[in-house]
Each structure stands twice: as structure tokens, then as C-alpha cells.
Design a protein around this motif. Structure first.
Motif, PDB file in Angstrom:
ATOM      1  N   GLY A  48      11.806 -20.662 -55.434  1.00 49.50           N
ATOM      2  CA  GLY A  48      11.127 -19.827 -54.454  1.00 49.50           C
ATOM      3  C   GLY A  48       9.767 -19.367 -54.940  1.00 49.50           C
ATOM      4  N   PHE A  49       9.710 -18.892 -56.186  1.00 44.75           N
ATOM      5  CA  PHE A  49       8.426 -18.463 -56.748  1.00 44.75           C
ATOM      6  C   PHE A  49       7.490 -19.655 -56.929  1.00 44.75           C
ATOM      7  CE2 PHE A  49      10.769 -14.625 -58.206  1.00 44.75           C
ATOM      8  CZ  PHE A  49       9.908 -13.674 -57.682  1.00 44.75           C
ATOM      9  N   ASP A  50       8.046 -20.781 -57.335  1.00 42.79           N
ATOM     10  CA  ASP A  50       7.252 -21.991 -57.493  1.00 42.79           C
ATOM     11  C   ASP A  50       6.606 -22.379 -56.163  1.00 42.79           C
ATOM     12  OD1 ASP A  50       6.366 -24.325 -58.978  1.00 42.79           O
ATOM     13  OD2 ASP A  50       7.822 -25.476 -57.849  1.00 42.79           O
ATOM     14  N   ASN A  51       7.372 -22.277 -55.090  1.00 37.37           N
ATOM     15  CA  ASN A  51       6.843 -22.602 -53.767  1.00 37.37           C
ATOM     16  C   ASN A  51       5.773 -21.603 -53.328  1.00 37.37           C
ATOM     17  OD1 ASN A  51       7.245 -24.405 -51.354  1.00 37.37           O
ATOM     18  ND2 ASN A  51       7.597 -22.427 -50.381  1.00 37.37           N
ATOM     19  N   LEU A  52       5.972 -20.319 -53.686  1.00 39.65           N
ATOM     20  CA  LEU A  52       4.968 -19.306 -53.369  1.00 39.65           C
ATOM     21  C   LEU A  52       3.644 -19.604 -54.053  1.00 39.65           C
ATOM     22  CD1 LEU A  52       6.744 -15.817 -53.466  1.00 39.65           C
ATOM     23  CD2 LEU A  52       5.709 -16.939 -51.509  1.00 39.65           C
ATOM     24  N   VAL A  53       3.714 -19.982 -55.330  1.00 40.61           N
ATOM     25  CA  VAL A  53       2.498 -20.305 -56.082  1.00 40.61           C
ATOM     26  C   VAL A  53       1.790 -21.499 -55.460  1.00 40.61           C
ATOM     27  CG1 VAL A  53       1.612 -21.131 -58.306  1.00 40.61           C
ATOM     28  CG2 VAL A  53       3.328 -19.324 -58.252  1.00 40.61           C
ATOM     29  N   LYS A  54       2.552 -22.536 -55.119  1.00 37.51           N
ATOM     30  CA  LYS A  54       1.953 -23.727 -54.521  1.00 37.51           C
ATOM     31  C   LYS A  54       1.328 -23.422 -53.164  1.00 37.51           C
ATOM     32  CE  LYS A  54       4.903 -27.073 -56.892  1.00 37.51           C
ATOM     33  NZ  LYS A  54       6.003 -28.074 -56.773  1.00 37.51           N
ATOM     34  N   VAL A 370       5.526 -10.808 -51.078  1.00 29.72           N
ATOM     35  CA  VAL A 370       6.781 -10.943 -50.332  1.00 29.72           C
ATOM     36  C   VAL A 370       7.646  -9.723 -50.581  1.00 29.72           C
ATOM     37  CG1 VAL A 370       6.778 -13.456 -50.283  1.00 29.72           C
ATOM     38  CG2 VAL A 370       7.767 -12.281 -52.246  1.00 29.72           C
ATOM     39  N   THR A 371       8.475  -9.383 -49.610  1.00 28.25           N
ATOM     40  CA  THR A 371       9.294  -8.173 -49.716  1.00 28.25           C
ATOM     41  C   THR A 371      10.606  -8.408 -50.453  1.00 28.25           C
ATOM     42  OG1 THR A 371      10.245  -8.649 -47.543  1.00 28.25           O
ATOM     43  CG2 THR A 371       8.308  -7.227 -47.604  1.00 28.25           C
ATOM     44  N   ALA A 372      11.138  -9.643 -50.381  1.00 26.45           N
ATOM     45  CA  ALA A 372      12.408  -9.968 -51.027  1.00 26.45           C
ATOM     46  C   ALA A 372      12.224 -11.173 -51.943  1.00 26.45           C
ATOM     47  CB  ALA A 372      13.478 -10.263 -49.981  1.00 26.45           C
ATOM     48  N   TYR A 373      13.127 -11.306 -52.915  1.00 29.00           N
ATOM     49  CA  TYR A 373      13.052 -12.439 -53.834  1.00 29.00           C
ATOM     50  C   TYR A 373      13.191 -13.742 -53.052  1.00 29.00           C
ATOM     51  CZ  TYR A 373      13.190  -9.651 -58.098  1.00 29.00           C
ATOM     52  OH  TYR A 373      12.870  -8.798 -59.118  1.00 29.00           O
ATOM     53  N   PRO A 374      12.225 -14.641 -53.199  1.00 24.44           N
ATOM     54  CA  PRO A 374      12.313 -15.917 -52.478  1.00 24.44           C
ATOM     55  C   PRO A 374      13.331 -16.842 -53.121  1.00 24.44           C
ATOM     56  CG  PRO A 374      10.388 -15.904 -53.908  1.00 24.44           C
ATOM     57  CD  PRO A 374      11.016 -14.540 -54.021  1.00 24.44           C
ATOM     58  N   VAL A 375      14.062 -17.585 -52.310  1.00 25.74           N
ATOM     59  CA  VAL A 375      15.112 -18.479 -52.810  1.00 25.74           C
ATOM     60  C   VAL A 375      15.017 -19.814 -52.079  1.00 25.74           C
ATOM     61  CG1 VAL A 375      17.592 -18.865 -52.974  1.00 25.74           C
ATOM     62  CG2 VAL A 375      16.686 -16.593 -53.400  1.00 25.74           C
TER      63      VAL A 375
END
Length: 412
Positions: A48-54, A370-375
Motif C-alpha cells: 500500500g505504501f509502495d503504491n502511494l509512493v509510486k 491518507v487517513t488509514a493504513y493503505p493495504v
């Protein structure tokens, strides 16, 4: 019927004379389940974090960049480049193409000085860039009537004490390419422009610390170019697959030859994407090592079970069972403990990840995008986790079975 499997299953669920064996076996299975679930959940959160960075990098990094192989700039009228852009215009999955001119310059704002990377962009970039979605203060615009405006990275703006609400302009300085630097009057050989900021944006820490976006004509005025550009940025239509992008890149490279470089998003920031892959691999290996430690409980429970079933083993041997068959019984017994934990862990991990996706029940700390941890659950992670835990369980189960021959007299 598979006799070793049948016996191993009976041993697994049958009540033992020493209750501690049941307890250790249960602890082993629960431990494997927790380790597997943790592996699935942590890898999914990392995805999820990897996708956010990309996604955030996608706001400044296009799908394809065409740049000169030698030197910083190339004329926009270059015949080879014009032919390549004509080819791109005819592709249905090309969404936008924009010309950019990028340079490192010296800046000053209200007495505070710094170095920044200015990126001059054309009208297509101004109208279509996803950077407009990253504005945190001010209004996304590069022109106010005829006046040029600047978009400033948030961290750089903070360093300069800059706000779009103020009327103070940013001063940009760059050495004149046509003049020699004068020792007696250095300022005479430096070009400068002043532009008012219209907004601040945030993409990521590295970009926010150095980037300022300006109209391309302002950057050309500053650095002394007429029609030169440093790159052409190409954005593909949403949903375009990586294989299709790779085909376009290969075709472009053939048309452009060695004079130009054509890069996808990975090669534009290769070190960052490689680091992200290495980080994920490191996390996976660390968690696998934890599972290996948990799996040693299986070794203990299986060793105790072999000692308890010593009489059964002698009976099996007297009935003609080979040592290989008996070993398979206890290997399967130990492996089934780990597989039960694996199955439970997969169900728990996947269900938890899906629940987090749907509800966002675990919130991120304040001041995050983001408000919640991305998964994001990936099939490759599930396959690697299943294979890794299954192999570890099997190898751990092999070790105690060697005690069978040592604990009994040799067959006559």
C-alpha cells in the motif's frame, strides 16, 4: 490409501498420554499461524505504501521521457525528434505530450537564499498535469493573465518562509552562457528573473525540497535558450499496461537512435525503485527468519512424540514397516502441524487485509496524505508466503525423524 498420511493424521488429532505434547503442538500451529498472518499483513501494508509512493511520483514523473543522450538540451525543431513526436501523436493510448526545460539555479526570496531545480513546462503540462492534485496552499496556475507564476515544493517553501498569500516575488539567478564571468563585477554576467509564487505542492520529501515549476518561456529567458528543451514527457492513457508502454519505448528508441534516451518511470528514478524492492525483500526475509524460529517448536513436539510412540514404532517394524515408511509418518505429522498453522494464518491475514481495505479501521497518525493504513494484497506475496512457510515446516519436520533409528535397536 496413503498409509503414512493416515497414521500421521491419527497421531495429530489423537489424545497423547503426555498432555504437554498436545500443548506444544498447539503452540507450534498457533505460532505458525501468527507468523504467516503477520507476513501477509505487513507485506500488504508495504504494498500500500509502495503504491502511494509510486502514485505521488507519477504526479511529476511521466510514463515516458525522451531526452538527449549527450548534452543538456536539444532543439524542439530537431528532425528526428519531430518524427518521433509525430509517431506518438498517432498512437491512441498516448494521452499528453509536453516539452520541458529543467535546470539547477540559485534563488532568493525575501533575503533567504537557496539552490533549486526549476522545471519549465509548456501549456499542455499546465493544463493536463496531475500536479494540480497536489496543491496544499494557493491556486494551481502558471499564468495570471500575461504574468508568469511559480509552483513551489512545500519543503522548499518552508525553508524560504514563502507563502502564495504574500506578494513578494522569487528571484532566480543563472550565469549568462554568452558572457565570461567578470571578477570585478560578477553580477554583470548573471541573468535573473522574478516570479511570484501561486501555490505550494507536496509530492514527496525529495521533490518538495528542490522543485519549482515555471512556464517554459520564463526558464528560457533565464538560461538564455530560444527553442531548446531538455526533455519531452509523455503520459499514457490510464489503464495502459506496462507491456504496451515497453513496446512504445522500444519503437521510439529504434526511431530516435543513439542520439536520444527513452526511459520509463522505473529508469527515471532507478535508485529509488530498486531501494523499494530491496526493502520489501528485506522485510520478507526478516519475517521468514521469525517463522523459522517459531517452527523450532515443531521440532520439540515431534521429538517428544517419537519418544512417546516408541512402542508403536517397534510394533510397525515387527509388522514389516521399513524405517523409511516410519520416518514418513513423523515427517508428515510435523509438516501437517505447520500446514495447519499456514492455512489458518493465510485466512486470518487475508481477511484482516480485506477488512482494512474496506473499512480503514486502523488509522494513520495525523498529517499524512491518507487517513488509514493503505493495504494491497498481491498474489505473488501469497504464493511466496505459502511456499516459504511450507518449505520451512517440511525441513523442520525432517530433523527429528532421524532420531527414530538412533532410539531403536537395528532390525534383524
Amino acid at each position: 490409501m496413503n498409509l503414512p498420511f493416515f497414521i500421521a493424521k491419527r497421531y495429530l488429532f489423537a489424545k497423547k498420554s503426555h498432555n504437554v505434547i498436545n500443548i506444544i503442538s498447539a503452540i507450534s500451529a498457533i505460532g505458525m499461524a501468527i507468523g504467516t498472518a503477520a507476513l501477509i499483513i505487513i507485506m500488504s501494508v508495504y504494498n500500500g505504501f509502495d503504491n502511494l509512493v509510486k502514485d505521488s511520483l507519477g504526479n511529476v514523473e511521466p510514463d515516458i521521457v525522451i531526452s538527449p543522450s549527450e548534452g543538456k538540451v536539444v532543439s524542439v525543431e530537431d528532425s528526428t525528434l519531430v518524427a518521433a513526436t509525430d509517431y506518438l501523436y498517432n498512437l491512441p493510448n498516448v494521452q499528453t505530450m509536453s516539452s520541458v526545460l529543467q535546470e539547477t539555479v540559485f534563488i532568493e526570496y525575501d533575503g533567504v537564499q537557496s539552490v533549486a531545480v526549476v522545471k519549465g513546462v509548456d501549456s499542455v503540462y499546465e493544463e493536463e498535469s496531475p500536479l494540480s492534485e497536489c496543491i496544499i496552499e494557493g491556486e494551481y496556475m502558471l499564468h495570471k493573465g500575461e504574468l508568469p507564476m511559480a509552483l513551489v515544493g512545500y519543503s522548499l517553501a518552508y525553508k524560504l518562509n514563502l507563502s502564495p498569500r504574500f506578494v513578494t516575488k522569487i528571484k532566480f539567478y543563472y550565469p549568462d552562457r554568452t558572457r565570461n564571468i567578470s571578477v570585478s563585477n560578477p553580477l554583470a554576467s548573471i541573468e535573473s528573473i522574478s516570479v511570484r509564487p501561486s501555490a505550494t505542492f507536496t509530492v514527496n520529501a525529495d521533490v518538495d525540497e528542490e522543485l519549482i515549476v515555471l512556464p517554459i518561456e520564463s526558464v528560457r529567458e533565464l538560461v538564455g535558450y530560444e527553442d531548446e528543451i531538455s526533455a519531452i514527457e509523455v503520459r499514457m492513457a490510464p489503464g495502459t499496461k506496462s507491456k504496451e508502454i515497453a513496446k512504445v519505448i522500444a519503437s521510439l528508441q529504434d526511431r530516435l537512435g543513439d542520439k536520444f534516451e527513452v526511459k520509463d518511470r522505473f529508469h527515471q528514478n532507478e535508485s529509488l525503485y530498486k531501494m523499494m524492492k530491496y526493502e520489501k525483500a528485506s522485510i520478507f526475509l526478516i519475517l521468514i527468519f521469525v517463522i523459522i524460529i517459531i517452527a523450532f517448536n515443531i521440532f520439540g513436539s515431534l521429538s517428544m512424540l517419537i519418544i512417546e510412540k516408541k512402542g508403536d514404532i517397534e510394533t510397525f517394524r515387527s509388522m514389516g514397516a521399513t524405517d523409511t515408511l516410519i520416518r514418513r509418518v513423523f515427517v508428515l505429522e510435523g509438516w501437517m502441524i505447520s500446514l495447519l498453522g499456514l492455512a489458518a494464518g493465510l485466512v486470518i491475514g487475508v481477511c484482516f487485509a480485506i477488512l482494512q481495505q474496506k473499512t480503514g479501521m486502523i488509522k494513520m497518525p495525523a498529517n499524512f496524505a491518507v487517513t488509514a493504513y493503505p493495504v494491497i494484497i498481491k498474489a505473488t506475496d501469497l504464493i511466496l508466503t505459502t511456499l516459504g512457510v511450507a518449505i520451512i515446516g517440511y525441513l523442520i519436520a525432517l530433523a527429528p525423524s532421524s532420531q527414530i533409528r538412533q532410539s531403536l535397536p537395528p532390525q534383524e
